[in-house]
Scaffold this motif. Structure first.
Motif, PDB file in Angstrom:
ATOM      1  N   SER A 154       0.775  -3.088 -13.997  1.00  8.46           N
ATOM      2  CA  SER A 154       0.101  -2.490 -12.863  1.00  8.46           C
ATOM      3  C   SER A 154       0.576  -3.076 -11.546  1.00  8.46           C
ATOM      4  O   SER A 154       0.370  -2.482 -10.501  1.00  8.46           O
ATOM      5  CB  SER A 154      -1.412  -2.675 -12.995  1.00  8.46           C
ATOM      6  OG  SER A 154      -1.717  -4.047 -12.925  1.00  8.46           O
ATOM      7  N   ASP A 155       1.202  -4.232 -11.559  1.00  6.74           N
ATOM      8  CA  ASP A 155       1.677  -4.869 -10.344  1.00  6.74           C
ATOM      9  C   ASP A 155       3.188  -4.729 -10.169  1.00  6.74           C
ATOM     10  O   ASP A 155       3.768  -5.388  -9.328  1.00  6.74           O
ATOM     11  CB  ASP A 155       1.315  -6.353 -10.359  1.00  6.74           C
ATOM     12  CG  ASP A 155      -0.180  -6.561 -10.313  1.00  6.74           C
ATOM     13  OD1 ASP A 155      -0.867  -5.720  -9.719  1.00  6.74           O
ATOM     14  OD2 ASP A 155      -0.649  -7.552 -10.876  1.00  6.74           O
ATOM     15  N   GLY A 199      -0.874  -6.436  -6.102  1.00  4.24           N
ATOM     16  CA  GLY A 199      -1.504  -5.713  -5.007  1.00  4.24           C
ATOM     17  C   GLY A 199      -0.607  -4.762  -4.255  1.00  4.24           C
ATOM     18  O   GLY A 199      -1.091  -3.931  -3.486  1.00  4.24           O
ATOM     19  N   PHE A 200       0.708  -4.849  -4.424  1.00  5.15           N
ATOM     20  CA  PHE A 200       1.610  -3.992  -3.649  1.00  5.15           C
ATOM     21  C   PHE A 200       1.441  -2.527  -4.008  1.00  5.15           C
ATOM     22  O   PHE A 200       1.399  -1.668  -3.116  1.00  5.15           O
ATOM     23  CB  PHE A 200       3.069  -4.419  -3.828  1.00  5.15           C
ATOM     24  CG  PHE A 200       4.036  -3.462  -3.166  1.00  5.15           C
ATOM     25  CD1 PHE A 200       4.033  -3.298  -1.794  1.00  5.15           C
ATOM     26  CD2 PHE A 200       4.919  -2.715  -3.922  1.00  5.15           C
ATOM     27  CE1 PHE A 200       4.908  -2.408  -1.180  1.00  5.15           C
ATOM     28  CE2 PHE A 200       5.790  -1.833  -3.320  1.00  5.15           C
ATOM     29  CZ  PHE A 200       5.798  -1.675  -1.947  1.00  5.15           C
ATOM     30  N   ASN A 201       1.359  -2.219  -5.269  1.00  6.54           N
ATOM     31  CA  ASN A 201       1.245  -0.819  -5.679  1.00  6.54           C
ATOM     32  C   ASN A 201      -0.014  -0.170  -5.095  1.00  6.54           C
ATOM     33  O   ASN A 201       0.024   0.942  -4.576  1.00  6.54           O
ATOM     34  CB  ASN A 201       1.254  -0.702  -7.202  1.00  6.54           C
ATOM     35  CG  ASN A 201       1.519   0.701  -7.667  1.00  6.54           C
ATOM     36  OD1 ASN A 201       2.173   1.472  -6.985  1.00  6.54           O
ATOM     37  ND2 ASN A 201       0.996   1.037  -8.820  1.00  6.54           N
ATOM     38  N   ALA A 202      -1.135  -0.873  -5.151  1.00  7.04           N
ATOM     39  CA  ALA A 202      -2.381  -0.344  -4.583  1.00  7.04           C
ATOM     40  C   ALA A 202      -2.263  -0.200  -3.076  1.00  7.04           C
ATOM     41  O   ALA A 202      -2.726   0.790  -2.499  1.00  7.04           O
ATOM     42  CB  ALA A 202      -3.541  -1.265  -4.941  1.00  7.04           C
ATOM     43  N   TRP A 203      -1.627  -1.166  -2.426  1.00  3.83           N
ATOM     44  CA  TRP A 203      -1.440  -1.097  -0.977  1.00  3.83           C
ATOM     45  C   TRP A 203      -0.542   0.083  -0.610  1.00  3.83           C
ATOM     46  O   TRP A 203      -0.819   0.795   0.362  1.00  3.83           O
ATOM     47  CB  TRP A 203      -0.825  -2.407  -0.474  1.00  3.83           C
ATOM     48  CG  TRP A 203      -0.645  -2.445   1.010  1.00  3.83           C
ATOM     49  CD1 TRP A 203      -1.548  -2.842   1.934  1.00  3.83           C
ATOM     50  CD2 TRP A 203       0.530  -2.056   1.734  1.00  3.83           C
ATOM     51  NE1 TRP A 203      -1.015  -2.722   3.185  1.00  3.83           N
ATOM     52  CE2 TRP A 203       0.255  -2.247   3.098  1.00  3.83           C
ATOM     53  CE3 TRP A 203       1.779  -1.567   1.361  1.00  3.83           C
ATOM     54  CZ2 TRP A 203       1.185  -1.969   4.093  1.00  3.83           C
ATOM     55  CZ3 TRP A 203       2.708  -1.280   2.346  1.00  3.83           C
ATOM     56  CH2 TRP A 203       2.406  -1.485   3.698  1.00  3.83           C
ATOM     57  N   LEU A 204       0.503   0.278  -1.376  1.00  2.06           N
ATOM     58  CA  LEU A 204       1.431   1.376  -1.117  1.00  2.06           C
ATOM     59  C   LEU A 204       0.723   2.723  -1.206  1.00  2.06           C
ATOM     60  O   LEU A 204       0.931   3.598  -0.372  1.00  2.06           O
ATOM     61  CB  LEU A 204       2.598   1.325  -2.104  1.00  2.06           C
ATOM     62  CG  LEU A 204       3.702   2.364  -1.918  1.00  2.06           C
ATOM     63  CD1 LEU A 204       4.434   2.142  -0.615  1.00  2.06           C
ATOM     64  CD2 LEU A 204       4.674   2.295  -3.082  1.00  2.06           C
TER      65      LEU A 204
END
Length: 145
Positions: free
Chosen positions: A37-38, A57-62
Motif C-alpha cells: 500500500s505504500d 503515505g505518498f500514495n494517499a497523498w498523491l
C-alpha cells in the motif's frame, strides 16, 4: 428480587467494559503486508523506464492532495524535475552534510530522454511530498501545492 436485578445490571456493565487490544501487528513474513500500500510503481509502457517509490503515505497523498494529472504540461514537469533531481543528487553525494537516510539513492534522470507524462508527474509530486513531509528544500522554488 429487587436487590438481584441491580446486581445483575452492574455485572453486565462491568463485563461489557472489557478493553480490546487494537494494536495492529505487522507480519514480516508476508512481503506485501506493509509495502504494497505504500509502494508506487511508475512505468512507461512505451519505454523501459520504471520508478519505484516506497514511501509511507505518498500514495494517499498523491490521490488526495496533489494536483490532478493534466494540471501541468509535460514540458513544465520535465523542467522542474531536472532542477529537483539535481538538488537531490547533490545532497546524495554529501552524506556528512545531509541526512543519508533521506537521500539514500542517486536518481538517474536524463533531460534528453522522454519518460512520458506519468513518470514526470509522479516524480514531481514525490519531490513535493518529500519536501513538505521532511521540511527539505531541493531548489529555490518553495514547495507548495
Amino acid at each position: 428480587m429487587k436487590k438481584i436485578i441491580p446486581f445483575i445490571i452492574i455485572l453486565i456493565v462491568i463485563a461489557s467494559c472489557k478493553s480490546y487490544n487494537s494494536t495492529p501487528t505487522i507480519n514480516n513474513a508476508n512481503e506485501h503486508s506493509l509495502v504494497q500500500s505504500d509502494t508506487v510503481s511508475i512505468s512507461s509502457d512505451e519505454n523501459d523506464y520504471e520508478i519505484i517509490i516506497i514511501e509511507p503515505g505518498f500514495n494517499a497523498w498523491l490521490l488526495s492532495t496533489a494536483r490532478p494529472e493534466g494540471y501541468h504540461t509535460q514540458e513544465w514537469l520535465e523542467s522542474r524535475n531536472a532542477i529537483l533531481v539535481q538538488g537531490w543528487n547533490q545532497r546524495n553525494l554529501q552524506p556528512y552534510t545531509y541526512d543519508p537516510n533521506l537521500y539514500e539513492v542517486r536518481i538517474d534522470y536524463d533531460t534528453r530522454t522522454d519518460y512520458g507524462y506519468e513518470v514526470n508527474y509522479k516524480l514531481y509530486n514525490y519531490f513535493l511530498y518529500f519536501q513538505l513531509k521532511y521540511k527539505q528544500r531541493l531548489s529555490s522554488f518553495t514547495p507548495r501545492i
